[in-house]
Design a protein around this motif. Sequence first.
Motif, PDB file in Angstrom:
ATOM      1  N   UNK A  68      57.879  12.382  14.736  1.00  0.00           N
ATOM      2  CA  UNK A  68      57.895  13.833  14.835  1.00  0.00           C
ATOM      3  C   UNK A  68      59.297  14.389  15.099  1.00  0.00           C
ATOM      4  N   UNK A  69      60.078  13.857  16.047  1.00  0.00           N
ATOM      5  CA  UNK A  69      61.440  14.370  16.218  1.00  0.00           C
ATOM      6  C   UNK A  69      62.302  14.149  14.985  1.00  0.00           C
ATOM      7  N   UNK A  70      62.072  13.057  14.254  1.00  0.00           N
ATOM      8  CA  UNK A  70      62.854  12.796  13.042  1.00  0.00           C
ATOM      9  C   UNK A  70      62.589  13.880  12.002  1.00  0.00           C
ATOM     10  N   UNK A  71      61.328  14.231  11.777  1.00  0.00           N
ATOM     11  CA  UNK A  71      61.026  15.268  10.783  1.00  0.00           C
ATOM     12  C   UNK A  71      61.534  16.630  11.265  1.00  0.00           C
ATOM     13  N   UNK A  72      61.477  16.882  12.567  1.00  0.00           N
ATOM     14  CA  UNK A  72      62.001  18.127  13.103  1.00  0.00           C
ATOM     15  C   UNK A  72      63.518  18.186  12.909  1.00  0.00           C
ATOM     16  N   UNK A  73      64.172  17.047  13.146  1.00  0.00           N
ATOM     17  CA  UNK A  73      65.619  16.972  12.951  1.00  0.00           C
ATOM     18  C   UNK A  73      65.982  17.241  11.483  1.00  0.00           C
ATOM     19  N   UNK A  74      65.237  16.638  10.555  1.00  0.00           N
ATOM     20  CA  UNK A  74      65.495  16.860   9.126  1.00  0.00           C
ATOM     21  C   UNK A  74      65.306  18.332   8.765  1.00  0.00           C
ATOM     22  N   UNK A  75      64.298  18.963   9.331  1.00  0.00           N
ATOM     23  CA  UNK A  75      64.061  20.386   9.065  1.00  0.00           C
ATOM     24  C   UNK A  75      65.206  21.231   9.613  1.00  0.00           C
ATOM     25  N   UNK A  76      65.699  20.877  10.802  1.00  0.00           N
ATOM     26  CA  UNK A  76      66.815  21.620  11.388  1.00  0.00           C
ATOM     27  C   UNK A  76      68.086  21.454  10.560  1.00  0.00           C
TER      28      UNK A  76
END
Length: 153
Positions: free
Chosen positions: A15-23
Motif C-alpha cells: 500500500x505505501x508503495x502504490x501511494x508513493x507511485x501515485x504521489x
Amino acid sequence: MSPGPLPASEAPRVRPQSRHEAEVSQRFREALAMDHHMVRAPEWQTPFSGTQDMIQRLLPFHVFQYPDSAIDAGVAREEQRVEASTPVLELRVQAFARRYDALLAREGDGGCYAPDHIQIDRQRIAALRLELEQIDDARLQRDISSVGDGLFW
C-alpha cells in the motif's frame, strides 16, 4: 492452487508503495503543468539574475524537444523537397545566364537595356540567391545530421 492472501508483514509495504507511485506521478504532472505555464507566459522582460534563475526560466522549454524519429522524418521531407526543387532552380539559373549573355551581347551592339528590366532582374537575382541559400542551409543541415548521432550529446 491460488497464491492466497499476502502475509501480514508484506501487506503494509504494498500500500505505501502504490501511494508513493501515485504521489510521484502527481508531482510529475504538476511539474509538467508548471513547465507548460512558464512556456506559455515566459518572463522575458527581466534579465537573468544568475545561473539558477537562467536554468529555472529556460529549462521549461524542454517540452519542445522532439524524439529523434520526428526530427529525422522532418529532415527526410526537407531533403526530398530540396532535391525536387534543385533541377527547377538549375533551369532557372541557366535561363538567367542565357538572358544575361544576351544582355551583354546587346550592350556590345550598342543597344540599351530598359531600367525596369534591370529592376526585374535584380528582384529575380535576389529570389534566386534566397533559394540558393535555403538549399545550401538544407544541405548543411543534412550533412550535420549525417555526421553521426550522439556526437555532440
